[in-house]
Design an enzyme around this catalytic site. Structure first.
Site, mmCIF file in Angstrom:
data_model
loop_
_atom_site.group_PDB
_atom_site.id
_atom_site.type_symbol
_atom_site.label_atom_id
_atom_site.label_comp_id
_atom_site.label_asym_id
_atom_site.label_seq_id
_atom_site.Cartn_x
_atom_site.Cartn_y
_atom_site.Cartn_z
ATOM 1 N N HIS A 39 0.835 -1.201 0.000
ATOM 2 C CA HIS A 39 0.000 0.000 0.000
ATOM 3 C C HIS A 39 0.869 1.250 0.000
ATOM 4 C CE1 HIS A 39 -3.148 -2.815 1.376
ATOM 5 N NE2 HIS A 39 -3.971 -1.947 0.809
ATOM 6 N N HIS A 40 0.222 2.378 -0.199
ATOM 7 C CA HIS A 40 0.879 3.696 -0.200
ATOM 8 C C HIS A 40 1.533 3.989 1.152
ATOM 9 C CE1 HIS A 40 -2.601 5.128 2.115
ATOM 10 N NE2 HIS A 40 -3.305 4.338 1.286
ATOM 11 N N LYS A 43 -0.622 4.825 4.495
ATOM 12 C CA LYS A 43 -1.509 3.843 5.141
ATOM 13 C C LYS A 43 -1.019 3.573 6.556
ATOM 14 C CE LYS A 43 -3.977 -0.464 4.359
ATOM 15 N NZ LYS A 43 -5.260 0.130 4.688
ATOM 16 N N GLY A 49 -6.529 -4.706 6.477
ATOM 17 C CA GLY A 49 -7.702 -5.521 6.783
ATOM 18 C C GLY A 49 -7.938 -6.584 5.721
ATOM 19 N N THR A 50 -7.634 -6.250 4.476
ATOM 20 C CA THR A 50 -7.810 -7.226 3.401
ATOM 21 C C THR A 50 -6.841 -8.390 3.559
ATOM 22 O OG1 THR A 50 -8.611 -5.492 1.913
ATOM 23 C CG2 THR A 50 -7.810 -7.533 0.891
#
Length: 147
Positions: A39-40, A43, A49-50
């Site tokens: 992610h960026h 975050k 969560g995924t």
């Protein structure tokens, strides 16, 4: 083992969860499972969560209980078949990339989902809203929406 709720609005992530549920039982005995999420750099949560939902889905469909191993810094022991490695990468403007790897003897299978924008979550929510207004009162998940 508890059932995983499908909480994301992304149709692609929900399809990935279904793929993980379908493929994991056949590979459980001979393949290690690794989950890598990217992610960026803004975050805040780690793992995402995924990534946890993906690990929970693996846990849900396996015979043996799995241990979640977050990274491997300072670990000096053999990786068990009952471990799920979960790794977080942060950098740049990556909206979200999730990979579930099945690493077996002399072969690797990778299932990937890449989000190019956050629009996927809004689009998924709109799809769910269109579905729900046509349903009787009750409890529904994205699983029901995407049938």
């Amino acid at each position: 083992k508890g059932a995983t709720q499908l909480l994301t609005g992304s149709p692609g992530v929900n399809a990935l969860l279904k793929a993980v549920a379908a493929i994991t039982p056949a590979l459980e005995e001979n393949f290690n499972v690794e989950i890598i999420e990217k992610h960026h750099n803004k975050k805040l949560d780690s793992p995402s969560g995924t990534a946890v939902m993906l690990a929970d889905k693996v846990q849900e469909v396996t015979k043996a209980d799995k241990n979640y191993i977050y990274g491997r810094h300072s670990k000096h022991d053999e990786f068990s078949m009952n471990d799920i490695g979960i790794h977080a990468i942060r950098g740049g403007t990556i909206p979200g990339i999730h990979t579930v790897m099945y690493c077996g003897p002399d072969e690797v299978i990778e299932l990937n989902h890449t989000a190019f924008s956050r629009d996927i979550f809004g689009n998924g929510a709109l799809t769910a809203a269109k579905f729900i207004v046509q349903q009787q009162p009750g409890r529904y998940s994205m699983d029901d929406v995407l049938k």
